[in-house]
Design an enzyme around this catalytic site. Structure first.
Site, PDB file in Angstrom:
ATOM      1  N   SER A 136       0.856  -1.184   0.000  1.00 39.84           N
ATOM      2  CA  SER A 136       0.000   0.000   0.000  1.00 39.84           C
ATOM      3  C   SER A 136       0.893   1.235   0.000  1.00 39.84           C
ATOM      4  O   SER A 136       1.701   1.410   0.910  1.00 39.84           O
ATOM      5  CB  SER A 136      -0.892  -0.025   1.244  1.00 39.84           C
ATOM      6  OG  SER A 136      -1.607   1.176   1.366  1.00 39.84           O
ATOM      7  N   LYS A 162      -1.097  -1.034  -4.463  1.00 43.52           N
ATOM      8  CA  LYS A 162      -2.265  -0.237  -4.062  1.00 43.52           C
ATOM      9  C   LYS A 162      -1.800   1.193  -3.849  1.00 43.52           C
ATOM     10  O   LYS A 162      -0.819   1.435  -3.155  1.00 43.52           O
ATOM     11  CB  LYS A 162      -2.863  -0.840  -2.788  1.00 43.52           C
ATOM     12  CG  LYS A 162      -3.704   0.095  -1.936  1.00 43.52           C
ATOM     13  CD  LYS A 162      -4.488  -0.680  -0.899  1.00 43.52           C
ATOM     14  CE  LYS A 162      -4.680   0.127   0.376  1.00 43.52           C
ATOM     15  NZ  LYS A 162      -5.449  -0.609   1.393  1.00 43.52           N
ATOM     16  N   LYS A 164      -2.850   5.059  -2.682  1.00 42.44           N
ATOM     17  CA  LYS A 164      -3.813   5.911  -1.986  1.00 42.44           C
ATOM     18  C   LYS A 164      -4.147   7.111  -2.876  1.00 42.44           C
ATOM     19  O   LYS A 164      -3.250   7.689  -3.502  1.00 42.44           O
ATOM     20  CB  LYS A 164      -3.214   6.406  -0.663  1.00 42.44           C
ATOM     21  CG  LYS A 164      -2.959   5.300   0.343  1.00 42.44           C
ATOM     22  CD  LYS A 164      -4.246   4.881   1.037  1.00 42.44           C
ATOM     23  CE  LYS A 164      -3.961   3.915   2.168  1.00 42.44           C
ATOM     24  NZ  LYS A 164      -5.213   3.453   2.801  1.00 42.44           N
ATOM     25  N   ASP A 189      -7.019   3.210  -3.313  1.00 47.08           N
ATOM     26  CA  ASP A 189      -7.766   3.254  -2.044  1.00 47.08           C
ATOM     27  C   ASP A 189      -8.047   4.708  -1.708  1.00 47.08           C
ATOM     28  O   ASP A 189      -7.119   5.509  -1.530  1.00 47.08           O
ATOM     29  CB  ASP A 189      -6.952   2.595  -0.922  1.00 47.08           C
ATOM     30  CG  ASP A 189      -7.721   2.518   0.404  1.00 47.08           C
ATOM     31  OD1 ASP A 189      -8.901   2.942   0.452  1.00 47.08           O
ATOM     32  OD2 ASP A 189      -7.137   2.038   1.400  1.00 47.08           O
ATOM     33  N   GLU A 214     -10.974   0.861  -3.693  1.00 47.92           N
ATOM     34  CA  GLU A 214     -11.320   0.571  -2.308  1.00 47.92           C
ATOM     35  C   GLU A 214     -11.967   1.782  -1.645  1.00 47.92           C
ATOM     36  O   GLU A 214     -11.434   2.894  -1.728  1.00 47.92           O
ATOM     37  CB  GLU A 214     -10.030   0.173  -1.571  1.00 47.92           C
ATOM     38  CG  GLU A 214     -10.200  -0.213  -0.112  1.00 47.92           C
ATOM     39  CD  GLU A 214      -8.871  -0.659   0.519  1.00 47.92           C
ATOM     40  OE1 GLU A 214      -7.877  -0.852  -0.208  1.00 47.92           O
ATOM     41  OE2 GLU A 214      -8.836  -0.800   1.750  1.00 47.92           O
ATOM     42  N   GLY A 291      -4.311  -3.957   5.887  1.00 45.10           N
ATOM     43  CA  GLY A 291      -3.318  -3.699   6.929  1.00 45.10           C
ATOM     44  C   GLY A 291      -3.608  -2.406   7.659  1.00 45.10           C
ATOM     45  O   GLY A 291      -4.358  -1.557   7.172  1.00 45.10           O
TER      46      GLY A 291
END
Ligand code: OSB
Ligand code: MG
Length: 370
Positions: A136, A162, A164, A189, A214, A291
């Protein structure tokens, strides 16, 4: 099992680098480690709560209070715990505070598995020898910085990227990564940074071929997510909206998502995480493990739960060295060049505690006895 002593430790660990999400930038991690004793046998758990209530409503202080004044007394009332799947039920009278519940429930699972002489993954019905790992990546200042960071993690072998996002730091950033690296498994995300007013942006994002987006909309919503899912091709994955198997059932019924991120802490423990895994499996909804910038103890639980067979998408279960100069477990969690983490064969969470490191990071301790 009979729980006669519980130790709570507050820890503070510096992150190797600041981690930015749509709700802020984090440079260190405060959290709680739980120790649950039956005689001289001990199980460890991690309360993955943050110091602020920005991801969910809990904080280190509320979790400490709820464990101290409610959950630990409930445990001390029980003369016998036959199986850790009962613990969920003892805590039922307390509404929510899932991360507090999970921290004690997890320690009891670890204790139970150690008593059985079996790895936790085996005790919960895990079937894998190794798991695929994703990473992430926090919000970066520029496209160039993001592309460089993604390149570094691809070189290390991570199996899913992933990224953000937040308004103003979304489609162009993602497009830059797609342009540079082609057909890599990538996702975004949003941590609830958007509303249905942004529907056109999400329609445009369909062209990026993300494996999922997400939690694009509000943390407490499953209605608008269903409207958005009906309007776009990219699968929606829910994180913040799912706290229980009932939440999962409703989201599946409404088609609010096509994928679910399971975080053991967010859903109140391993038993509920397994329940959600199972209902998703019955409905052909793949899951993966999210996580919370855990220490090695929390990470070990995440690795174990990911051994269940419907965890078919790489999770945010990066190795210790991604976040920590030194972790509190031995050996540290390591990933091979193919982005795989091997399941431990030792009983319980399978990793030893690095006592010296644990002591060094501890800033507060309280011991409770029956
Ligand atoms: O939304 O998944 C999230 C970290 C803190 C709070 C929320 C989230 C995250 C992450 C990091 O994405 C996952 C990790 O590597 O631990
Ligand atoms: Mg998330």
């Amino acid at each position: 099992m009979k729980i006669e002593k519980v130790v709570l430790r507050k820890l503070k660990m510096d992150l190797k680098f600041p981690f930015q999400t749509s709700f802020g930038t984090q440079t260190n991690r405060e959290f709680i480690i739980t120790e649950v004793y039956d005689g001289t046998d001990v199980g460890y758990g991690e309360c993955v709560v943050n110091s602020n209530p920005f991801y969910n409503e809990e904080t280190v202080q509320t979790a400490w209070h709820i464990m101290k004044d409610f959950l630990i007394p409930f445990l001390f009332q029980k003369d016998k715990i036959s199986h850790p799947d009962e613990v969920n039920n003892f805590f039922k009278q307390v509404r929510r505070h899932n991360m507090a519940k999970s921290a004690l429930e997890g320690a009891i699972w670890d204790l139970y598995a150690k008593r059985q002489g079996k790895p936790l993954a085996e005790v919960i019905g895990g079937t894998k020898d190794k798991i695929s790992v994703g990473v992430s990546i926090g919000i970066q200042e520029t496209k160039e910085a993001l592309v460089e960071t993604v390149g570094k993690y691809l070189d290390q072998g991570f199996q899913k990227i992933k990224i953000k996002i937040k308004p103003g730091k979304d489609i162009e950033m993602l497009q830059a990564v797609r342009d540079r690296f082609g057909d890599i498994p990538m996702m975004a995300d949003a941590n609830s940074a958007y509303t249905l007013k942004d529907i056109d942006l999400f329609k445009q994002m369909d062209s990026l071929g993300l494996i999922m987006i997400e939690q694009p909309l509000a943390h407490d919503d499953i209605i608008d997510h269903a409207k958005l899912q009906a309007a776009i091709q990219t699968p929606i994955c829910l994180d913040e909206s799912i706290h229980s198997v009932e939440d999962a059932r409703k989201a599946i019924e409404l088609w609010s998502c096509k994928i679910i991120n399971i975080k053991i802490g967010r859903v109140g423990g391993i038993t509920e995480a397994i329940n959600i895994h199972n209902i998703c499996k019955e409905n052909n909804i793949p899951v993966w493990c999210g996580g919370m910038l855990e220490s090695g103890i929390g990470r070990a639980f995440n690795v174990a739960i990911t051994s269940l067979d419907n965890f078919t998408i790489p999770g945010d279960t990066a190795p210790s060295a991604r976040y920590w100069e030194e972790d509190i477990i031995e050996p540290e969690i390591e990933m091979d060049a193919d982005g795989q983490i091997e399941l431990q064969k030792n009983p319980g969470i399978g990793y030893d505690i690095n006592q010296a490191a644990l002591e060094r990071y501890t800033v507060e301790t309280e011991v409770f006895s029956k």
